[in-house]
Enzyme design. Structure first.
Site, mmCIF file in Angstrom:
data_model
loop_
_atom_site.group_PDB
_atom_site.id
_atom_site.type_symbol
_atom_site.label_atom_id
_atom_site.label_comp_id
_atom_site.label_asym_id
_atom_site.label_seq_id
_atom_site.Cartn_x
_atom_site.Cartn_y
_atom_site.Cartn_z
ATOM 1 N N HIS A 1 0.833 -1.214 0.000
ATOM 2 C CA HIS A 1 0.000 0.000 0.000
ATOM 3 C C HIS A 1 0.865 1.261 0.000
ATOM 4 O O HIS A 1 0.576 2.223 -0.715
ATOM 5 C CB HIS A 1 -0.952 0.015 1.202
ATOM 6 C CG HIS A 1 -1.930 -1.119 1.190
ATOM 7 N ND1 HIS A 1 -2.739 -1.414 2.250
ATOM 8 C CD2 HIS A 1 -2.219 -2.048 0.224
ATOM 9 C CE1 HIS A 1 -3.491 -2.468 1.952
ATOM 10 N NE2 HIS A 1 -3.189 -2.871 0.730
ATOM 11 N N HIS B 1 -9.483 -1.682 -4.897
ATOM 12 C CA HIS B 1 -8.354 -2.070 -4.055
ATOM 13 C C HIS B 1 -7.432 -3.047 -4.785
ATOM 14 O O HIS B 1 -6.207 -2.989 -4.624
ATOM 15 C CB HIS B 1 -8.810 -2.661 -2.717
ATOM 16 C CG HIS B 1 -7.657 -2.866 -1.794
ATOM 17 N ND1 HIS B 1 -7.107 -1.827 -1.064
ATOM 18 C CD2 HIS B 1 -6.873 -3.943 -1.551
ATOM 19 C CE1 HIS B 1 -6.052 -2.275 -0.397
ATOM 20 N NE2 HIS B 1 -5.900 -3.561 -0.676
ATOM 21 N N ASP C 1 -3.501 -2.442 -5.166
ATOM 22 C CA ASP C 1 -2.471 -3.423 -4.791
ATOM 23 C C ASP C 1 -1.519 -3.688 -5.959
ATOM 24 O O ASP C 1 -0.298 -3.763 -5.778
ATOM 25 C CB ASP C 1 -3.121 -4.766 -4.411
ATOM 26 C CG ASP C 1 -3.521 -4.843 -2.947
ATOM 27 O OD1 ASP C 1 -3.074 -4.021 -2.138
ATOM 28 O OD2 ASP C 1 -4.300 -5.764 -2.624
ATOM 29 N N HIS D 1 -1.132 -10.966 -5.368
ATOM 30 C CA HIS D 1 0.278 -10.620 -5.201
ATOM 31 C C HIS D 1 1.229 -11.596 -5.906
ATOM 32 O O HIS D 1 2.213 -11.183 -6.511
ATOM 33 C CB HIS D 1 0.644 -10.542 -3.722
ATOM 34 C CG HIS D 1 -0.090 -9.455 -3.002
ATOM 35 N ND1 HIS D 1 -0.019 -8.136 -3.373
ATOM 36 C CD2 HIS D 1 -0.928 -9.490 -1.939
ATOM 37 C CE1 HIS D 1 -0.763 -7.407 -2.562
ATOM 38 N NE2 HIS D 1 -1.333 -8.203 -1.688
#
Ligand code: ZN
Length: 280
Positions: free
Chosen positions: A80, A233, A237, A260
């Site tokens: 973040h 979001h 990310d 991720h």
């Protein structure tokens, strides 16, 4: 967004800024102090005497968060803060850990970092070479993959369905106002909370820093900040993880249900696709 010439200058901050709070996964208190840095220094974490550049080369974990490790020392959940640096064009700064080892989760979004940093930006006048994709790059498998296309602009899309709420399945950030995404919070599904905790994650999570989505709706201290907050979001990310390339990228990135792990795999493949001179 088509970059203007000044977007391609290295930027730092005018003076130090500190943040404190809890690490969402470790549950430990954390305090960081962000220092200005010299043009070319890049983003570096400084923890217990070890300096860890914000580079994909130091990624040690991508389960639930993006963590970096060097010489046995870890910094956790960097995405973040890196997303805010990326969105603001801050290329040079030192993030010193005064306490803890996980970037504080704040309210689950990047908003507090953004508000505190955006008026402290210093343009160093030194040019930063953007990373230009030389060809199409794709990672992942059907249903869960990311594509990167060469482009003169920067655009990030996330496509995937969100359970329990009706918020569409696609969001694109085209480099406009960062406030389109910086307020979007980390989210999880209510039915997954017990499993997440059993696995040792989310120890610092609460309704004040995670958007918890259940069959009956949102379990959070406040309602949705955007109707499609979870999609935004995911884009946020990805923009954070992409900054582990070490420079802004020109390209169109489209993630289909990525997270991720795929984000980092994409970076490694982008780097492989570039001429060696572009490596940082
Ligand atoms: Zn996140």
């Amino acid at each position: 967004m088509i970059y203007k010439k000044t977007d391609m200058n290295r930027k730092t901050i005018s003076d130090r800024v500190s943040f404190e709070g809890v690490g969402i996964h470790s549950g430990e208190r954390s305090r960081i102090l962000i220092h200005p840095a010299e043009p070319g220094d890049g983003i570096r974490f400084y923890i217990r005497g070890v300096e860890i550049p914000a580079s994909f080369e130091y990624v040690s974990n991508t389960v639930m968060s993006t963590d970096l490790e060097r010489e046995g020392v870890t910094v956790k959940t960097v995405e973040h803060l890196l997303a805010v640096f990326h969105l603001l064009g801050i290329s040079d700064a030192i993030v010193e850990f005064l306490e803890g080892f996980e970037v504080p989760i704040m309210d689950g979004s990047g908003y507090e970092f953004y508000i505190m940093l955006k008026d402290k930006i210093v343009d160093t006048g030194v040019y930063i070479e953007p990373i230009d994709l030389k060809g199409y790059v794709r990672v992942g498998e059907s249903g869960c993959y990311i594509e990167a296309h060469p482009s003169v602009s920067f655009e990030v899309t996330y496509k995937g369905s969100i359970n329990h709420i009706d918020c569409g399945d696609i969001f694109t950030y085209s480099g406009g106002d960062p406030e389109e995404i910086v307020k979007a919070r980390t989210f999880c599904y209510l039915e997954d909370v017990d499993t997440i905790l059993e696995k040792g994650y989310g120890k610092g999570g609460s309704t004040g820093n995670v958007l918890i989505i259940g069959k009956e709706g949102i379990h959070s201290d406040e309602g949705l900040r955007y109707p499609d907050e979870p999609l935004r979001h995911k884009v946020f990310d990805l923009i954070g993880d992409l900054y582990l390339l070490g420079a802004p990228i020109r390209g169109m990135i489209v993630s289909y249900n990525g997270g991720h792990s795929l984000n980092i795999e994409l970076i490694r493949n982008i780097v492989k696709s570039l001429p060696a001179v572009k490596l940082l």
